[in-house]
Design a protein around this motif. Structure first.
Motif, PDB file in Angstrom:
ATOM      1  N   ILE A  82       6.070   4.360   0.455  1.00  0.00           N
ATOM      2  CA  ILE A  82       6.796   5.586   0.788  1.00  0.00           C
ATOM      3  C   ILE A  82       7.850   5.305   1.858  1.00  0.00           C
ATOM      4  CG2 ILE A  82       6.576   7.883   1.814  1.00  0.00           C
ATOM      5  CD1 ILE A  82       3.757   8.004   0.471  1.00  0.00           C
ATOM      6  N   GLY A  83       7.454   4.552   2.880  1.00  0.00           N
ATOM      7  CA  GLY A  83       8.402   4.199   3.933  1.00  0.00           C
ATOM      8  C   GLY A  83       9.581   3.408   3.391  1.00  0.00           C
TER       9      GLY A  83
ATOM     10  N   MET B  49       3.628  10.920  -2.327  1.00  0.00           N
ATOM     11  CA  MET B  49       2.952  11.715  -1.299  1.00  0.00           C
ATOM     12  C   MET B  49       1.958  12.693  -1.931  1.00  0.00           C
ATOM     13  SD  MET B  49       5.914  12.678   1.413  1.00  0.00           S
ATOM     14  CE  MET B  49       7.283  11.583   1.654  1.00  0.00           C
TER      15      MET B  49
ATOM     16  N   ASP C  24      -1.552  11.065  -3.285  1.00  0.00           N
ATOM     17  CA  ASP C  24      -2.686  10.769  -2.410  1.00  0.00           C
ATOM     18  C   ASP C  24      -3.805  11.813  -2.519  1.00  0.00           C
ATOM     19  OD1 ASP C  24      -4.214   9.786  -0.130  1.00  0.00           O
ATOM     20  OD2 ASP C  24      -3.472  11.589   0.833  1.00  0.00           O
TER      21      ASP C  24
ATOM     22  N   ARG D 111       0.843  -1.186   0.000  1.00  0.00           N
ATOM     23  CA  ARG D 111       0.000   0.000   0.000  1.00  0.00           C
ATOM     24  C   ARG D 111       0.886   1.246   0.000  1.00  0.00           C
ATOM     25  NH1 ARG D 111       0.660  -1.998   4.952  1.00  0.00           N
ATOM     26  NH2 ARG D 111       0.607  -0.648   6.796  1.00  0.00           N
ATOM     27  N   LEU D 112       0.250   2.372  -0.272  1.00  0.00           N
ATOM     28  CA  LEU D 112       0.967   3.626  -0.465  1.00  0.00           C
ATOM     29  C   LEU D 112       1.907   3.971   0.690  1.00  0.00           C
ATOM     30  CD1 LEU D 112       1.111   5.963  -2.519  1.00  0.00           C
ATOM     31  CD2 LEU D 112      -0.670   7.111  -1.207  1.00  0.00           C
ATOM     32  N   SER D 113       1.395   3.903   1.919  1.00  0.00           N
ATOM     33  CA  SER D 113       2.217   4.291   3.068  1.00  0.00           C
ATOM     34  C   SER D 113       3.454   3.400   3.185  1.00  0.00           C
ATOM     35  CB  SER D 113       1.391   4.207   4.357  1.00  0.00           C
ATOM     36  OG  SER D 113       0.855   2.919   4.525  1.00  0.00           O
ATOM     37  N   LYS D 114       3.270   2.127   2.874  1.00  0.00           N
ATOM     38  CA  LYS D 114       4.376   1.178   2.936  1.00  0.00           C
ATOM     39  C   LYS D 114       5.425   1.513   1.871  1.00  0.00           C
ATOM     40  CE  LYS D 114       6.045  -2.664   4.693  1.00  0.00           C
ATOM     41  NZ  LYS D 114       6.413  -2.755   6.115  1.00  0.00           N
TER      42      LYS D 114
END
Lengths: 126, 154
Positions: A74-75, A123, A126, A69-72
């Protein structure tokens, strides 16, 4: 009426059988070519589904990138940039065995710049 | 035979006693409201309390120590976990992380709760309030993803 039913059945069967033909694994083209070739050479031995080790895959599996997923994502981009810049990856032990997998200065810069740009882009997305 | 056993026993006690003089540094700096995750994002309840009791002992600069933490070698065992935990993620230094790392921390936080890798089994054995229910894990996970999105939009 019976003909129509048969036709409907045939269409149904055809439709169902099409389901087994899905597009090729979508991981192709997830990364720009230049980045992809660096990753394949220096990271994929441990960080791809086919050849990876359990521990390495838990951290990141490049072949499953589009499943994250997106947050993953980016991290992970942040992590990739840091570990290559700090020289933590690829690990020294691995490079002893496979010195040709070592990242050159320009490759490190390329990866680090790309991870930053890509993270910024995601980022915004989103 | 009895005498030898006595000597060994006494020796062991002496070693244990001596060990007590060697203790790791305590992990309890004051909370810095500028840097601490729960403070900075003004985390709402019950999330803040859950995180404080289930995570902060090893992932912050404020460990609440159990009584046996004064006793070597347990103190060293605890310290090992604290050092490793803070290395992976220290909520007390949250503000120092760059944007991608903050987002990644929230994503990993959710993954660890979801996969059940955190809190550690050995920790939950002792700390009853760290035994998160499935619902608590889910709500923390959702909360965490919301925080990740918030950081993205900052």
């Amino acid at each position: 009426m019976k003909k129509q039913l048969v036709l409907l059945l045939v269409i149904g069967i055809l439709f169902l059988s099409f389901q087994s033909f899905s597009p090729e694994t979508p991981s192709e083209g997830v990364f720009p070519d230049e980045i992809s070739s660096i990753l394949k050479n220096s990271c994929y031995d441990c960080h791809s589904t086919a050849t990876g080790s359990e521990k390495a895959l838990k951290a990141i599996d490049f072949e499953q990138w589009d499943q994250y997923r997106l947050s993953k994502q980016i991290g992970l981009l942040g992590d990739i940039g840091k570990v290559v810049e700090e020289g933590k990856m690829p690990p020294g032990k691995y490079l002893e065995k496979k010195p040709d997998r070592k990242l050159s200065e320009s490759q490190i810069k390329l990866l680090a710049d790309w991870t930053r740009q890509e993270a910024d882009k995601l980022m915004q997305a989103d | 035979m009895g005498r030898r056993l006595k000597i060994v026993g006494l020796g062991l006690i002496a070693v244990l006693a001596l060990l007590q003089f060697f203790q790791p540094e305590r992990n309890n700096a004051p909370i810095d409201p500028e840097l601490d995750m729960l403070e900075v994002i003004a985390a709402q309840e019950p999330m803040a309390s859950l995180i404080r009791s289930a995570c902060y002992d090893c992932h912050s600069n404020q460990t609440i120590y159990p009584w046996y933490s004064r006793i070597s070698p347990f103190s060293w065992y605890l310290n090992k976990h604290i050092v490793k935990g803070k290395e992976d993620l220290n909520f007390s230094d949250y503000s120092l992380l760059d944007k991608a790392d903050k987002i990644g921390a929230f994503a990993d936080f959710c993954d660890a709760l979801d996969a059940g890798t955190m809190p550690l089994q050995s920790y939950m054995l002792i700390h009853k309030d760290a035994r998160l229910t499935l619902e608590e894990r889910e709500s923390l996970c959702n909360w965490s993803e919301t925080q990740a999105l918030k950081v993205m939009r900052e």
